[in-house]
Write a protein that holds these residues in place. Structure first.
Motif, short mmCIF file in Angstrom:
data_model
loop_
_atom_site.label_atom_id
_atom_site.label_comp_id
_atom_site.label_asym_id
_atom_site.label_seq_id
_atom_site.Cartn_x
_atom_site.Cartn_y
_atom_site.Cartn_z
N ILE A 26 0.86 -1.20 0.00
CA ILE A 26 0.00 0.00 0.00
C ILE A 26 0.89 1.24 0.00
CG2 ILE A 26 -1.86 1.23 1.20
CD1 ILE A 26 -2.75 -1.55 0.36
N VAL A 27 0.59 2.15 -0.93
CA VAL A 27 1.42 3.35 -1.10
C VAL A 27 0.63 4.58 -0.66
CG1 VAL A 27 2.77 4.71 -2.75
CG2 VAL A 27 2.59 2.22 -3.01
N SER A 28 1.26 5.41 0.18
CA SER A 28 0.57 6.62 0.67
C SER A 28 1.62 7.63 1.10
CB SER A 28 -0.29 6.27 1.88
OG SER A 28 0.53 5.84 2.94
N TRP A 29 1.20 8.88 1.27
CA TRP A 29 2.17 9.92 1.65
C TRP A 29 1.93 10.48 3.05
CZ3 TRP A 29 -0.09 14.60 2.72
CH2 TRP A 29 -1.40 14.78 2.23
N LYS A 30 0.73 10.26 3.64
CA LYS A 30 0.44 10.89 4.95
C LYS A 30 1.22 10.28 6.10
CE LYS A 30 -4.11 12.91 4.40
NZ LYS A 30 -5.52 12.85 4.75
N THR A 31 1.22 8.95 6.18
CA THR A 31 1.91 8.26 7.28
C THR A 31 2.84 7.23 6.68
OG1 THR A 31 -0.12 8.50 8.54
CG2 THR A 31 1.53 7.04 9.48
N GLN A 32 4.04 7.16 7.21
CA GLN A 32 5.05 6.21 6.72
C GLN A 32 4.67 4.78 7.08
OE1 GLN A 32 8.41 7.05 5.45
NE2 GLN A 32 6.99 8.68 4.96
N PRO A 33 4.91 3.83 6.15
CA PRO A 33 4.75 2.43 6.55
C PRO A 33 5.96 2.06 7.41
CG PRO A 33 5.56 2.56 4.31
CD PRO A 33 5.37 3.97 4.78
N TYR A 82 9.42 7.79 -3.35
CA TYR A 82 8.84 9.11 -3.62
C TYR A 82 9.39 10.16 -2.64
CZ TYR A 82 5.56 6.80 -6.76
OH TYR A 82 5.02 6.10 -7.80
N LEU A 83 9.50 9.74 -1.35
CA LEU A 83 10.01 10.69 -0.34
C LEU A 83 11.43 11.11 -0.68
CD1 LEU A 83 8.74 8.92 2.91
CD2 LEU A 83 7.95 11.10 1.99
N GLN A 84 12.26 10.12 -1.03
CA GLN A 84 13.66 10.42 -1.33
C GLN A 84 13.79 11.18 -2.65
OE1 GLN A 84 15.97 10.17 0.94
NE2 GLN A 84 14.36 9.29 2.23
N ALA A 85 12.90 10.89 -3.60
CA ALA A 85 12.94 11.62 -4.89
C ALA A 85 12.76 13.12 -4.63
CB ALA A 85 11.84 11.10 -5.82
N VAL A 86 11.78 13.46 -3.76
CA VAL A 86 11.51 14.87 -3.49
C VAL A 86 12.64 15.48 -2.63
CG1 VAL A 86 9.92 16.48 -2.34
CG2 VAL A 86 9.02 14.59 -3.71
N ALA A 101 10.79 5.14 -13.57
CA ALA A 101 10.48 5.73 -14.88
C ALA A 101 9.27 6.67 -14.76
CB ALA A 101 10.19 4.63 -15.90
N SER A 102 8.31 6.29 -13.92
CA SER A 102 7.13 7.13 -13.72
C SER A 102 7.53 8.44 -13.02
CB SER A 102 6.12 6.32 -12.88
OG SER A 102 4.95 7.03 -12.66
N ILE A 103 8.46 8.36 -12.06
CA ILE A 103 8.94 9.57 -11.37
C ILE A 103 9.71 10.47 -12.35
CG2 ILE A 103 10.54 10.39 -9.57
CD1 ILE A 103 9.74 7.91 -7.90
N ASN A 150 1.73 10.99 -9.60
CA ASN A 150 1.30 12.38 -9.60
C ASN A 150 0.84 12.81 -8.20
OD1 ASN A 150 0.80 14.74 -10.81
ND2 ASN A 150 -0.93 14.02 -12.07
N ILE A 151 -0.03 11.99 -7.59
CA ILE A 151 -0.56 12.30 -6.26
C ILE A 151 0.58 12.33 -5.23
CG2 ILE A 151 -2.11 11.54 -4.40
CD1 ILE A 151 -3.77 10.05 -6.57
N MET A 152 1.44 11.33 -5.29
CA MET A 152 2.51 11.22 -4.29
C MET A 152 3.44 12.43 -4.38
SD MET A 152 2.21 8.51 -2.39
CE MET A 152 3.81 8.13 -1.69
N LEU A 153 3.91 12.74 -5.60
CA LEU A 153 4.89 13.83 -5.73
C LEU A 153 4.27 15.18 -5.35
CD1 LEU A 153 6.79 12.80 -9.00
CD2 LEU A 153 7.54 12.51 -6.62
N THR A 154 3.03 15.40 -5.78
CA THR A 154 2.38 16.68 -5.47
C THR A 154 2.26 16.86 -3.96
OG1 THR A 154 1.10 16.41 -7.48
CG2 THR A 154 0.31 18.07 -5.94
N ASN A 155 1.77 15.83 -3.27
CA ASN A 155 1.52 15.96 -1.83
C ASN A 155 2.81 15.98 -1.02
OD1 ASN A 155 -1.47 16.02 -1.24
ND2 ASN A 155 -1.31 14.40 -2.76
N ILE A 156 3.78 15.20 -1.42
CA ILE A 156 5.05 15.21 -0.67
C ILE A 156 5.73 16.57 -0.84
CG2 ILE A 156 7.33 14.16 -0.40
CD1 ILE A 156 5.98 11.49 -1.31
N LYS A 157 5.71 17.10 -2.06
CA LYS A 157 6.33 18.43 -2.29
C LYS A 157 5.65 19.46 -1.40
CE LYS A 157 7.94 17.76 -6.98
NZ LYS A 157 7.50 17.73 -8.36
N GLU A 158 4.31 19.44 -1.36
CA GLU A 158 3.57 20.40 -0.52
C GLU A 158 3.95 20.25 0.94
OE1 GLU A 158 -0.69 20.31 -1.04
OE2 GLU A 158 -0.44 21.00 -3.12
N SER A 159 4.02 19.02 1.44
CA SER A 159 4.32 18.86 2.87
C SER A 159 5.77 19.21 3.17
CB SER A 159 3.91 17.49 3.41
OG SER A 159 4.44 16.49 2.60
#
Ligand code: AKB
Length: 318
Positions: free
Chosen positions: A173-180, A192-196, A254-256, A305-314
């Motif tokens: 499961i992939v999400s940006w609010k809480t870390q697994p 995604y976190l490290q990419a940003v 590749a998606s990132i 798209n969702i992950m990068l947008t939200n992680i960048k904002e936070s």
């Protein structure tokens, strides 16, 4: 007033978002979050919270009585990678907590249980591609063994005591609010976190390791849809196969890169590679789709798209 709902393990990756969603459906005061430690500000401030160790039967009984709880979502568990380091602890947590809530339902104190299983119930002897619901189940991890045993306890309590327990075999499961924490599929969040943050990622799985994955919103939708389904539609009482899409670390990278062309990735497989290699590449979840109309809605590129947008904002808010 709606029947009260208790979420055990509410501060984890799935628990946090599930609790917030349940509160939006059943009312903040009717959904009691609990964990062994406090969680995010949003979770703590939006409704009742209790410190509960999910292996403490007495405490669970006390809280169930205090709030007149009728439904329990049991999310507390030790995941695959950490469980390999502490096999006995993992077995104790994963099995004792389930046994406590199954007994509460057997005694008719509560009416309904949700308990997640995992793709970890499959092993290297299961078919790899579009792994079917019913097939060879020979897990090699303690986490997988606990989930497989748990599935059959659920089925046993349903058949013999009429317990309404429902379950899904979650993919990664992939999400940006809480870390697994402590899973083998966690790379798909870390990347995604490290990419940003760093523009690069050191991946603990090899580039072509294909695993089933799902974005958090789909996982929450599936969970609530299953719990709300009419009882006669829920024909599988071990646990339902569930799937969103499947991908490799190279495909996620590749998606990132479509958003961040300079993103770099290295591959340094560790002990988690062996766990991942024993799991399916993809899942056939047609029973979930036909029995209670499951349909996923988010694919890899949309998730990126969702992950990068939200992680960048936070990150920028920090
Ligand atoms: C893990 O990697 O252990 C979990 C799972 C697939 O159940 N995310």
């Amino acid at each position: 007033m709606a029947d009260a709902v208790l979420v055990l393990g509410a501060c984890g990756q799935i628990g946090t978002e599930l609790t917030i969603r349940l509160r939006s459906i059943y009312g903040n005061a009717n959904v009691i979050a609990s964990d062994i430690k406090e969680g995010s500000k949003e979770l703590m401030e939006s409704g009742p919270f209790e410190i509960i160790d999910a292996t403490d039967a007495q405490k669970i009984h006390e809280i169930v009585r205090k709030y007149q709880v009728k439904k329990v979502y049991l999310l507390a568990a030790m995941l695959s990678a950490t469980a390999e380091k502490y096999p006995k602890k993992a077995w104790h947590l994963n099995m004792t907590s389930l046994s406590i809530v199954l007994d509460l339902a057997k005694e008719k104190v509560i009416d309904q249980i949700y308990w997640p299983s995992s793709i970890a119930v499959f092993g290297s002897t299961s078919p790899k591609v579009r792994t079917p619901q019913s097939t060879i189940l020979e897990p090699s991890t303690v986490y997988g063994i606990s989930k497989l045993s748990g599935e059959y306890w659920c089925n046993y309590f349903h058949i013999n005591y009429g317990v309404d327990v429902r379950s899904l075999r979650y993919p990664g499961i992939v999400s940006w609010k809480t870390q697994p924490g402590g899973g083998t599929t966690d790379y798909a969040v870390d990347i995604y976190l490290q990419a940003v943050k760093e523009g690069k990622y050191d991946c603990f799985l090899s580039e072509d390791t294909r695993l089933p994955m799902m974005y958090m919103d789909d996982a929450i939708d599936a969970t609530i849809q299953l719990m709300e389904a009419a009882a006669e539609k829920v024909k599988i009482r071990t646990s339902y196969n569930l799937s969103g899409f499947d991908c490799t670390p190279k495909e996620v990278a590749a998606s990132i890169k479509k958003h961040m062309p300079g993103f770099q990735i290295n591959y340094n497989p560790d002990f988690r590679q062996q766990i991942a290699d024993s799991w399916p590449n993809s899942i056939d979840d047609s029973f979930a789709r036909t029995h209670w109309n499951w349909n996923h809605s988010i694919d890899l590129d949309e998730m990126t798209n969702i992950m990068l947008t939200n992680i960048k904002e936070s990150v920028f808010q920090l």
